[in-house]
Design a protein around this motif. Sequence first.
Motif, PDB file in Angstrom:
ATOM      1  N   ILE A  57      70.105  14.593  35.218  1.00  0.00           N
ATOM      2  CA  ILE A  57      70.476  13.442  36.051  1.00  0.00           C
ATOM      3  C   ILE A  57      71.624  13.813  36.984  1.00  0.00           C
ATOM      4  N   ARG A  58      72.614  14.539  36.474  1.00  0.00           N
ATOM      5  CA  ARG A  58      73.735  14.962  37.319  1.00  0.00           C
ATOM      6  C   ARG A  58      73.265  15.882  38.433  1.00  0.00           C
ATOM      7  N   LEU A  59      72.387  16.838  38.085  1.00  0.00           N
ATOM      8  CA  LEU A  59      71.885  17.757  39.111  1.00  0.00           C
ATOM      9  C   LEU A  59      71.042  17.029  40.149  1.00  0.00           C
ATOM     10  N   ALA A  60      70.222  16.077  39.708  1.00  0.00           N
ATOM     11  CA  ALA A  60      69.426  15.291  40.654  1.00  0.00           C
ATOM     12  C   ALA A  60      70.337  14.455  41.550  1.00  0.00           C
ATOM     13  N   TRP A  61      71.387  13.870  40.961  1.00  0.00           N
ATOM     14  CA  TRP A  61      72.337  13.085  41.749  1.00  0.00           C
ATOM     15  C   TRP A  61      73.005  13.952  42.813  1.00  0.00           C
ATOM     16  N   GLU A  62      73.433  15.148  42.440  1.00  0.00           N
ATOM     17  CA  GLU A  62      74.056  16.055  43.409  1.00  0.00           C
ATOM     18  C   GLU A  62      73.071  16.456  44.497  1.00  0.00           C
ATOM     19  N   PHE A  63      71.831  16.737  44.123  1.00  0.00           N
ATOM     20  CA  PHE A  63      70.819  17.142  45.090  1.00  0.00           C
ATOM     21  C   PHE A  63      70.552  16.027  46.097  1.00  0.00           C
ATOM     22  N   PHE A  64      70.307  14.809  45.588  1.00  0.00           N
ATOM     23  CA  PHE A  64      69.985  13.709  46.490  1.00  0.00           C
ATOM     24  C   PHE A  64      71.209  13.235  47.274  1.00  0.00           C
ATOM     25  N   SER A  65      72.388  13.392  46.719  1.00  0.00           N
ATOM     26  CA  SER A  65      73.580  13.015  47.482  1.00  0.00           C
ATOM     27  C   SER A  65      73.800  13.985  48.635  1.00  0.00           C
ATOM     28  N   LYS A  66      73.450  15.255  48.456  1.00  0.00           N
ATOM     29  CA  LYS A  66      73.555  16.205  49.567  1.00  0.00           C
ATOM     30  C   LYS A  66      72.511  15.899  50.635  1.00  0.00           C
ATOM     31  N   ILE A  67      71.319  15.507  50.224  1.00  0.00           N
ATOM     32  CA  ILE A  67      70.263  15.171  51.181  1.00  0.00           C
ATOM     33  C   ILE A  67      70.640  13.924  51.979  1.00  0.00           C
ATOM     34  N   CYS A  68      71.158  12.918  51.293  1.00  0.00           N
ATOM     35  CA  CYS A  68      71.490  11.648  51.947  1.00  0.00           C
ATOM     36  C   CYS A  68      72.843  11.678  52.648  1.00  0.00           C
ATOM     37  N   GLY A  69      73.613  12.714  52.446  1.00  0.00           N
ATOM     38  CA  GLY A  69      74.898  12.830  53.119  1.00  0.00           C
ATOM     39  C   GLY A  69      76.062  12.247  52.355  1.00  0.00           C
ATOM     40  N   TYR A  70      75.851  11.794  51.134  1.00  0.00           N
ATOM     41  CA  TYR A  70      76.947  11.273  50.336  1.00  0.00           C
ATOM     42  C   TYR A  70      77.723  12.427  49.731  1.00  0.00           C
ATOM     43  N   HIS A  71      79.005  12.255  49.587  1.00  0.00           N
ATOM     44  CA  HIS A  71      79.827  13.262  48.951  1.00  0.00           C
ATOM     45  C   HIS A  71      80.060  12.864  47.500  1.00  0.00           C
ATOM     46  N   SER A  72      79.733  13.749  46.593  1.00  0.00           N
ATOM     47  CA  SER A  72      79.877  13.460  45.175  1.00  0.00           C
ATOM     48  C   SER A  72      81.343  13.564  44.777  1.00  0.00           C
ATOM     49  N   SER A  73      81.783  12.625  43.930  1.00  0.00           N
ATOM     50  CA  SER A  73      83.158  12.678  43.436  1.00  0.00           C
ATOM     51  C   SER A  73      83.262  13.465  42.140  1.00  0.00           C
ATOM     52  N   VAL A  74      82.138  13.995  41.648  1.00  0.00           N
ATOM     53  CA  VAL A  74      82.136  14.786  40.429  1.00  0.00           C
ATOM     54  C   VAL A  74      82.542  16.212  40.775  1.00  0.00           C
ATOM     55  N   SER A  75      83.559  16.706  40.125  1.00  0.00           N
ATOM     56  CA  SER A  75      83.990  18.069  40.388  1.00  0.00           C
ATOM     57  C   SER A  75      83.616  18.963  39.220  1.00  0.00           C
ATOM     58  N   ASN A  76      83.303  20.210  39.533  1.00  0.00           N
ATOM     59  CA  ASN A  76      82.898  21.153  38.483  1.00  0.00           C
ATOM     60  C   ASN A  76      84.068  21.849  37.946  1.00  0.00           C
TER      61      ASN A  76
END
Length: 76
Positions: A57-76
């Motif tokens: 779910i986290r990886l899908a969220w990061e993938f789709f947020s990059k596609i949609c232009g959203y910046h993820s607040s989750v840091s690695n």
Amino acid sequence: MDFKSVKEYFAWLYYQYQIISCCAVLEPWEQSMFNTILLTIVAMVVYTAYVFIPIHIRLAWEFFSKICGYHSSVSN
């Protein structure tokens, strides 16, 4: 619900399980072997889902947020 009706409901569910899985026609040692294997498989599936679904779910969220232009607040 009182305790007797809950107990009868679980007895009915167990009976349905035995009928559907054809455990009713097995010998007792075969029933316990079948139930042990089934319980082991269910436990492994639940554990795997618990461990790996949040990662996917986290990886899908990061993938789709990059596609949609959203910046993820989750840091690695």
